[in-house]
Motif scaffolding. Sequence first.
Motif, short mmCIF file in Angstrom:
data_model
loop_
_atom_site.label_atom_id
_atom_site.label_comp_id
_atom_site.label_asym_id
_atom_site.label_seq_id
_atom_site.Cartn_x
_atom_site.Cartn_y
_atom_site.Cartn_z
N UNK A 26 14.67 -9.23 -9.17
CA UNK A 26 14.43 -7.85 -9.64
C UNK A 26 13.81 -7.04 -8.52
N UNK A 27 14.30 -5.80 -8.38
CA UNK A 27 13.73 -4.85 -7.44
C UNK A 27 12.86 -3.85 -8.20
N UNK A 28 11.94 -3.23 -7.52
CA UNK A 28 10.98 -2.32 -8.15
C UNK A 28 11.18 -0.92 -7.58
N UNK A 29 11.17 0.08 -8.45
CA UNK A 29 11.23 1.50 -8.05
C UNK A 29 10.00 2.21 -8.60
N UNK A 30 9.24 2.83 -7.72
CA UNK A 30 8.01 3.55 -8.09
C UNK A 30 8.24 5.04 -7.91
N UNK A 31 7.83 5.83 -8.90
CA UNK A 31 7.90 7.29 -8.82
C UNK A 31 6.51 7.85 -8.53
N UNK A 32 6.44 8.68 -7.49
CA UNK A 32 5.15 9.27 -7.10
C UNK A 32 4.90 10.55 -7.88
N UNK A 33 3.68 11.05 -7.77
CA UNK A 33 3.31 12.27 -8.49
C UNK A 33 4.04 13.50 -7.99
N UNK A 34 4.57 13.47 -6.76
CA UNK A 34 5.31 14.61 -6.23
C UNK A 34 6.82 14.41 -6.30
N UNK A 35 7.29 13.44 -7.13
CA UNK A 35 8.72 13.31 -7.40
C UNK A 35 9.49 12.48 -6.41
N UNK A 59 0.85 -1.19 0.00
CA UNK A 59 0.00 0.00 0.00
C UNK A 59 0.89 1.24 0.00
N UNK A 60 0.66 2.12 -0.92
CA UNK A 60 1.51 3.30 -1.10
C UNK A 60 0.95 4.49 -0.34
N UNK A 61 1.87 5.25 0.27
CA UNK A 61 1.46 6.45 1.00
C UNK A 61 1.29 7.65 0.06
N UNK A 62 1.83 7.54 -1.13
CA UNK A 62 1.75 8.63 -2.10
C UNK A 62 1.19 8.11 -3.42
N UNK A 63 0.58 9.00 -4.17
CA UNK A 63 -0.02 8.60 -5.45
C UNK A 63 1.07 8.28 -6.46
N UNK A 64 0.98 7.08 -7.06
CA UNK A 64 2.01 6.62 -7.98
C UNK A 64 1.81 7.22 -9.36
#
Length: 882
Positions: free
Chosen positions: A150-159, A130-135
Amino acid sequence: MSLFKARDWWSTVLGEKEEFDQGCLCLADVDNTGNGQDKVIVGSFMGYLRIFNPHPVKTGDGAQAEDLLLEVHLRDPILQVEVGKFVSGTEMLHLAVLHSRKLCVYSVSGSLGNVEHGTQYQIKLMYEHNLQRTACNMTYGSFGGVKGRDLICIQSMDGMLMVFEQESYAFGRFLPGSLLPGPLAYSSRTDSFITVSSCRQVESYKYQVLAFATDADKRQETEQQKLGSGKRLVVDWTLNIGEQALDICIVSFNQSASSVFVLGERNFFCLKDNGQIRFMKKLDCSPSCFLPYCSVSEGTINTLIGNHNNMLHVYQDVTLKWATQLPHIPVAVRVGCLHDLKGVIVTLSDDGHLQCSYLGTDPSLFQAPKVESRELNYDELDVELKELQKIIKDVNKSQGVWPMTEREDDLKVSAVVSPNFDSVSQSTDVEVGADLVPSVTVKVTLQNRVTLQKIRLSVYVQPPLVLTCDQFTFEFMAPEMTRTVGFSVYLKGSYLPSELEGNAVVSYSRPTGIPRVSQCKFRLPLKLICLPGQPSKTASHKLTIDTNKSPVSLLSLFPGFANQSEDDQVNVMGFRFLGGSRVTLLASKTSQRYRIQSEQFEDLWLITNELIIRLQEYFEKQGIKDFACSFSGSMPLQEYFELIDHHFELRINGEKLEELLSERAVQFRAIQRRLLTRFKDKTPAPLQHLDTLLDGTYKQVISLADAVEENQDNLFQSFTRLKSATHLVILLIGLWQKLSADQIAILEAAFLPLQQDTQELGWEETVDAAISHLLKTCLSKSSKEQALNLSSQLSIPKDTSRLKKHITLLCDRLAKGGRLCLSTDAAAPQTMVMPGGCATIPESDLEERSVEQDSTELFTNHKHLIVETPIAEVSPLQGVSE
């Protein structure tokens, strides 16, 4: 069928009214069959996850029921789907699905069925975060050089970059200066993340730098950061590409080198590992997606680029190798191996058109059927052609090039000026004096035939006349609807307007979205700015207007201005303007002449113009059509030049005041800086009267600013008076030479090119350029004059002598038979024989002086002429002495 259309191998349409983007398509062996056959995984913004295994019976078949392996509704919108080794303890491929607030990892497996339906597929949730920031988007890879996972990197809408080590959350880091998220990719060779920031530059961040940087649980700078704990996040390299990026892709086909491909809005770039440009290509069409893939030629890379023209281009580095047409605009493109067919191109549109195609030529086997031959009757065709040509000719005669009737019927604009003043004057903040300033109501009516949108009514009158409201807006008008708006007009300043004519302009949009403009002019009454006054026997400036009809009683021409105390004087009438100036109008008892006289030259314009208009209306009512006015006196150029000199002097004075104000402002800021430095010093030194100097400079700045404002007001009034005098000179030239309406319009365009006078573009240089053009073209005498080049840049002149000489020369050319025109043959030299010949445009100071002497003899001072010979007929071509 086009030869270069994409060969349709398999296609389908996904769902109904669903939306897709570039991250919603993925090709991989997601069920781990090990046979090297890819499956097509598609996720939609409606939350549907679909997995396809296309195997058409023949090329071009649509989707069969057994092609859809799995369809699941996950409720949340799917932003991106990827396949990798995302589960610990195994190297099998799993499916990662990114939602706006959640990351889910699934295993996809198939089990053999017991009936003829075949293998059944299902998905199983392995874990979720569950993400605390919008992806916004995500990327994956072996971050830090890990093996077998493999590792995963997610970028949120606020950078913010959030890194997940499979089932556990590792860390989160904010990218410095991030405003809007951009595309994100991971380079395994350099172990770095590459993105494009809102500053339109490609940025690379090392994974090790991200891992050891200060934690980003909070966006604000924490106390721990201030004390120096943790490392600052530093960018590895940047490259400014000057445009926003649509996608990034890392390509590495050998261990020695890798390439970073960036798709921009107008170009696509290929970069080295260190951020240097390897090559770039400017695109002819707006791109929508791209995909680099391996090339058969060593050292080159092929790239698929889709654009908004339904085309898919294949580039080998920067060379276009193939172009194929698609049935839709692709937002995502992938290449895979489907059903033992390698290199299948899979494209997805934003509305769900999924197509598997391959490149090739498709020759057209269609043959056009033979047209039935029939004999042509050429006589009938000639008659029909003549009838059509006659219709076209009649239409062009009646309507011109543009069909004006349709536009005029859309909206009719009419204005009505009230014959009486307002019972309660609407004038406020007037600067006229002791006189009571009246106001008059004007009503503008809009009548539309069709539905109109965004209607905006703008009303304009000449200053110092002002309106109680000059802007009206209507969002919508239904067909056959009438709207009426009212406003009041009154005189606010102590000087006279250059015209009593107002203009109402309506801009609107038709139902088709085409913008249109309609306008209507209205005339304000003279009594709005003028009162009955006592006639004056003497005046400094006088004009005499000749007519071809018997004089008309002034009481019948100006019924509202009769002076009750002098009813017996029907041929004399006085006018007193609200600003204080007076004008006297006299009608000759014996001859067919009218005289207008005043102390100010520019005040003659409104009464002269009103006299001519009312005389024309009077004789039209009598049924007389051959009424004409003329002017036989000498042109009052000397008085006109005095107003030009006064206006130019105010412009020069304004430049000097603004320059002086700028110097004092620089001095004021310099003193402020010195005082600030003294006050900040721990051991302040004596001020040495800097405070006194600051106070004195401040007073000078204020007084200079007041002087600039006062000069601007005087310049505005002077420009209004100059426009009134210009209108009068144009009227007299038209009456003197009996110019047509088109020729008077050319004069007005040359003498009145500006509605507002500014320091950057003033009246003098603009009029001088226009008159020089007329003297060089339609009023030229020889081809030598036409070869003279005019200055392409307008700037304020040193003085007005050149302008006054050109105006004098213009009147001289008109007096000797020159005519104004703007046709294609206007530049041709005049071949008519004129008395005395036309003088050429002066090319030297000596020639200018000679022309000035001749013109001085031709245009003598008008007030001396009228005083000495009040009724004598004087030819404008005849020199007159006192």
